[in-house]
Design a protein around this motif. Structure first.
Motif, mmCIF file in Angstrom:
data_model
loop_
_atom_site.group_PDB
_atom_site.id
_atom_site.type_symbol
_atom_site.label_atom_id
_atom_site.label_comp_id
_atom_site.label_asym_id
_atom_site.label_seq_id
_atom_site.Cartn_x
_atom_site.Cartn_y
_atom_site.Cartn_z
ATOM 1 N N PRO A 18 0.812 -1.229 0.000
ATOM 2 C CA PRO A 18 0.000 0.000 0.000
ATOM 3 C C PRO A 18 0.841 1.272 0.000
ATOM 4 O O PRO A 18 0.476 2.263 -0.652
ATOM 5 N N TYR A 19 1.977 1.256 0.715
ATOM 6 C CA TYR A 19 2.801 2.461 0.761
ATOM 7 C C TYR A 19 3.337 2.812 -0.619
ATOM 8 O O TYR A 19 3.315 3.983 -1.040
ATOM 9 N N TRP A 22 0.553 4.155 -2.790
ATOM 10 C CA TRP A 22 0.188 5.508 -2.359
ATOM 11 C C TRP A 22 1.243 6.527 -2.748
ATOM 12 O O TRP A 22 0.928 7.589 -3.287
ATOM 13 N N ARG A 23 2.518 6.200 -2.519
ATOM 14 C CA ARG A 23 3.595 7.155 -2.773
ATOM 15 C C ARG A 23 3.892 7.296 -4.256
ATOM 16 O O ARG A 23 3.948 8.412 -4.796
ATOM 17 N N THR A 27 -1.619 9.111 -4.832
ATOM 18 C CA THR A 27 -3.071 8.975 -4.721
ATOM 19 C C THR A 27 -3.684 9.804 -3.593
ATOM 20 O O THR A 27 -4.894 9.730 -3.368
ATOM 21 N N ASP A 28 -2.875 10.587 -2.882
ATOM 22 C CA ASP A 28 -3.313 11.162 -1.618
ATOM 23 C C ASP A 28 -4.560 12.034 -1.750
ATOM 24 O O ASP A 28 -5.356 12.113 -0.811
ATOM 25 N N LEU A 33 -3.632 7.334 2.351
ATOM 26 C CA LEU A 33 -2.933 6.081 2.612
ATOM 27 C C LEU A 33 -3.823 5.068 3.310
ATOM 28 O O LEU A 33 -3.784 3.872 3.000
ATOM 29 N N VAL A 36 -5.886 3.336 0.754
ATOM 30 C CA VAL A 36 -5.059 2.427 -0.044
ATOM 31 C C VAL A 36 -4.742 1.169 0.757
ATOM 32 O O VAL A 36 -4.718 0.051 0.211
ATOM 33 N N GLN A 37 -4.507 1.323 2.055
ATOM 34 C CA GLN A 37 -4.217 0.161 2.900
ATOM 35 C C GLN A 37 -5.422 -0.777 2.971
ATOM 36 O O GLN A 37 -5.269 -2.007 2.960
#
Length: 400
Positions: A18-19, A22-23, A27-28, A33, A36-37
């Motif tokens: 997920p990190y 996201w990074r 996608t923020d 996050l 996404v997790q």
């Protein structure tokens, strides 16, 4: 490989996948996050990669590894729910009781009615949505309340992102969400009421009232560094006795936090604790949540149910908030901003649905549909609210 090594492989997947999405995907804005997790937990579970690569699933997520992950997940969600209870500001709600009462009741009641109607439709369509130990009213009320939930901790994160958390409008929204939070756990306790164990449950509530009085006296007398240890001992004890009584340990965790005053702890320390629990422990809960998803009725049916629940939850929340806005004579556009923020679901709804699933009130398919609803509703919040706030900047600085 031994169990420890496989467990560490699972932990690497839980934190890295997920990190990186996201990074690297940036996608923020539309998917923080935490969202996404949750999605990664579903993808890593049996419904997606487990179905495509069954050997991978059986190897990494074997019973021993799942048992270890579940232990971490239980503790993570207990601490998280306790924090949500601590952050309730009941004094502030009482000060603004008319405004808060009208808004919170409509924000909770209307989507609960809409969601209950959707639950009746699902039940009419197929009995496979209802858990084997549920009565009809428990299923309908459970799904209805799931559609009405506001995720207070995620709401705080999103309002921080939008830079309105410490502004008057942000504090107002927190009051509404906090009052609904109390009602949500009260309804959950009603749903879980077990007539075969009602004596235990009454004994727990009576004992909890006495213990809370003594605990609060103790907390006022000890220094802050000792209060943290006392809080975690209190959390464990309340969760145990709540589960022993049949109410579920998460109800106990919320009650444990609710009787604590936020002023007992440094606010920065509380913010850091929430942040680190979200960063270090909650991803394991999201993965364990993903492992419980099920598309057995067919992906189209489950996803369709998720969209139906999304429609009634958002529509009901917006209808309730606009009704409150008319009664309280809010400015034009104000109800829309508040409504979209309060329809954020994510964590608390997932925790709520996990309890319903644990108690066999809903099935895995219903749980998956509720998860789809929670993820999509949370992803909608920032993209919809951010432009509205830009158009109404003066609203941010209004006095409460």
């Amino acid at each position: 490989m031994n169990t420890t090594e496989i467990f560490l492989i699972a932990m690497t997947l839980i934190f890295s996948v997920p990190y990186l999405i996201w990074r690297l995907g940036n996608t923020d804005y539309w998917a923080p996050l935490v969202v996404v997790q949750i999605i990664a937990g579903i993808v890593l579970g049996p419904g997606v990669l487990g179905a495509v690569f069954p050997d991978y699933y059986r190897f990494v997520f074997n019973p021993q590894v799942i048992g270890a992950l579940n232990g971490i997940a239980w503790w993570a969600v207990m601490v998280f729910v306790m924090i949500a209870g601590v952050e309730l500001d009941l004094k502030k709600m009482w000060e603004y009781r008319r405004e808060s009462g009208i808004t919170a009741s409509l924000a909770l009641g209307v989507p609960m009615v809409f969601g209950s109607a959707a639950a009746l439709f699902l039940l009419w369509h197929s009995s496979a949505w209802m858990g084997p130990k549920a009565q009809g009213w428990q299923f309908v009320l459970g799904v209805g309340m799931s559609c009405a939930v506001t995720a207070l901790p995620i709401l705080i994160l999103l309002m921080e992102k939008l830079a309105i958390l410490r502004q008057p409008i942000g504090q107002r929204i927190l009051r509404y969400a906090s009052l609904d939070d109390v009602a949500i756990w009260g309804v959950l306790a009603l749903i879980l009421l077990d007539w075969d164990r009602v004596g235990r449950q009454l004994l727990f509530l009576f004992g909890f009232a006495i213990a809370s009085y003594l605990f609060r006296r103790l907390m006022r007398k000890i220094p802050e560094r000792d209060r943290w240890y006392a809080a975690f001992i209190w959390l464990s004890a309340c969760s145990y006795f709540a589960d022993w009584s049949g109410l579920h340990f998460m109800v106990g965790a919320f009650l444990a936090g609710m009787v604590m005053d936020g002023a007992w702890f440094d606010q920065d320390d509380m913010d850091k604790l929430r942040h680190f629990v979200l960063m270090m422990l909650m991803p394991v809960f999201f993965l364990s949540t993903g492992l419980r998803t099920n598309w057995q009725l067919g992906g189209v049916a489950v996803f369709g149910a998720g969209l139906l629940l999304l429609l009634v939850s958002v529509g009901g929340k917006m209808a309730g908030i606009h009704a409150a806005g008319k009664i309280l004579k809010w400015e034009q556009g104000e109800a829309s901003i508040i409504g979209w923020l309060l329809q954020t679901k994510a964590l608390i709804m997932i925790i709520f649905a996990n309890v319903l699933l644990d108690k066999n009130i809903i099935t895995n398919q219903t749980f998956t549909a509720l998860l789809v609803m929670a993820v999509l509703s949370t992803m909608l919040t920032v993209p919809v609210v951010a432009p509205k706030l830009q158009k109404m900047k003066q609203l941010i600085f209004r006095t409460s």
